[in-house]
Design an enzyme around this catalytic site. Structure first.
Site, PDB file in Angstrom:
ATOM      1  N   CYS A  73       0.801  10.199   4.474  1.00  0.00           N
ATOM      2  CA  CYS A  73      -0.478   9.724   3.960  1.00  0.00           C
ATOM      3  C   CYS A  73      -1.182   8.897   5.029  1.00  0.00           C
ATOM      4  O   CYS A  73      -0.547   8.235   5.858  1.00  0.00           O
ATOM      5  CB  CYS A  73      -0.254   8.887   2.708  1.00  0.00           C
ATOM      6  SG  CYS A  73      -1.787   8.312   1.925  1.00  0.00           S
ATOM      7  N   ASP A 115      -2.682   6.243   4.553  1.00  0.00           N
ATOM      8  CA  ASP A 115      -2.671   4.833   4.135  1.00  0.00           C
ATOM      9  C   ASP A 115      -2.249   3.928   5.297  1.00  0.00           C
ATOM     10  O   ASP A 115      -1.230   4.164   5.948  1.00  0.00           O
ATOM     11  CB  ASP A 115      -1.703   4.658   2.962  1.00  0.00           C
ATOM     12  CG  ASP A 115      -1.854   3.327   2.265  1.00  0.00           C
ATOM     13  OD1 ASP A 115      -1.651   2.284   2.923  1.00  0.00           O
ATOM     14  OD2 ASP A 115      -2.170   3.303   1.057  1.00  0.00           O
ATOM     15  N   ARG A 174      -0.934   1.166   5.322  1.00  0.00           N
ATOM     16  CA  ARG A 174       0.295   0.387   5.089  1.00  0.00           C
ATOM     17  C   ARG A 174       1.563   1.171   5.409  1.00  0.00           C
ATOM     18  O   ARG A 174       2.672   0.641   5.237  1.00  0.00           O
ATOM     19  CB  ARG A 174       0.339  -0.073   3.629  1.00  0.00           C
ATOM     20  CG  ARG A 174      -0.810  -0.965   3.218  1.00  0.00           C
ATOM     21  CD  ARG A 174      -0.873  -1.134   1.722  1.00  0.00           C
ATOM     22  NE  ARG A 174      -1.181   0.131   1.053  1.00  0.00           N
ATOM     23  CZ  ARG A 174      -1.250   0.271  -0.277  1.00  0.00           C
ATOM     24  NH1 ARG A 174      -1.032  -0.774  -1.055  1.00  0.00           N
ATOM     25  NH2 ARG A 174      -1.539   1.449  -0.806  1.00  0.00           N
ATOM     26  N   CYS A 221       0.179   5.123  -3.909  1.00  0.00           N
ATOM     27  CA  CYS A 221      -0.809   5.923  -3.172  1.00  0.00           C
ATOM     28  C   CYS A 221      -2.117   5.997  -3.966  1.00  0.00           C
ATOM     29  O   CYS A 221      -2.154   6.507  -5.092  1.00  0.00           O
ATOM     30  CB  CYS A 221      -0.261   7.330  -2.938  1.00  0.00           C
ATOM     31  SG  CYS A 221      -1.403   8.422  -2.069  1.00  0.00           S
TER      32      CYS A 221
END
Length: 230
Positions: free
Chosen positions: A46, A48, A50, A105
């Site tokens: 992903c 993302d 983080r 997510c």
């Protein structure tokens, strides 16, 4: 007034400090890096912020080939993702492809709740909504939305890993006997740990039966981890 060229100067300064720190600790680091790209692993994860791929598995630059997008989706029509897979398999000869999702997510949550983000991402997340539809009876058995959310994060990893397995590049690699294993992993933001989702495919197999086995494994793992969702 036109924007200046140095709006992100603090990031350039950060880079200079980082490069100096690396050279101080390892004077030959960048010379080696220029001559080296021989990763054994492709991480499909992903986007993302983080979930920093190299840091999560503690690998140095040059040791991990990476492709990231919203909700770690793999589709046969995505030329970007498929070209990364082909380059990794055919050129770099990587040995492992890890499809890595994560709990929390935002893309998966939007797909689960049918939340609109009013843009092309709504079309992209239709792939995750398809996963939810495929497994809706199982998702409906979860006691609350938090548990349904974490389950869909896991099921999305499973389905995207199966999509990797059915890609022509991977099928061709297996047909010629090239060592290659596809894995399904999920990462916990709350503890920094990766879990294997009982998906590790090293050759042609019945993907329908693999899906059934993996779904059973996900269910059993969830029953034995009372603290889930993460």
């Amino acid at each position: 007034m036109m924007a200046g060229n140095y709006d992100l100067q603090h990031l350039i300064d950060n880079n200079a400090r980082w490069a100096a720190r690396v050279v101080k600790n390892d004077p030959g680091f960048f010379r080696r890096l220029v001559a080296q790209q021989a990763p054994e692993y492709l991480w499909i994860g992903c986007a993302d912020s983080r979930v920093p791929a190299n840091e999560v598995v503690d690998l140095a630059p040059g040791e991990l080939f990476v492709h990231r997008n919203v909700a770690n989706v793999v589709t046969h029509s995505d030329v970007n993702c498929q070209s990364v897979i082909q380059f990794a398999v055919d050129v770099l000869k990587i040995k492992h492809i890890m499809v890595v999702g994560h709990y929390g997510c935002s893309g998966v949550r939007a797909a689960l709740t049918c939340q609109r983000v009013n843009g092309v991402a709504d079309h992209w997340l239709g792939h995750v909504r398809d996963v939810a539809c495929r497994h809706q009876p199982l998702i409906d058995l979860e006691p609350d939305e938090a548990h349904r959310f974490s389950l869909l994060c896991e099921l999305n990893v499973l389905e995207q890993a199966l999509n990797v397995c059915s890609s022509l590049t991977v099928q061709d690699a297996w047909a010629r006997g090239q060592p290659l294993t596809v894995h399904g992993w999920i990462y916990g933001l709350g503890d920094g740990l990766v879990r294997h989702l009982d998906v590790a495919v090293s050759g042609p197999t019945d993907l329908g039966k693999l899906r059934e086995r993996a779904v059973r494994g996900i269910g059993e793992a969830r029953r034995t981890h009372t603290n889930r969702p993460d």
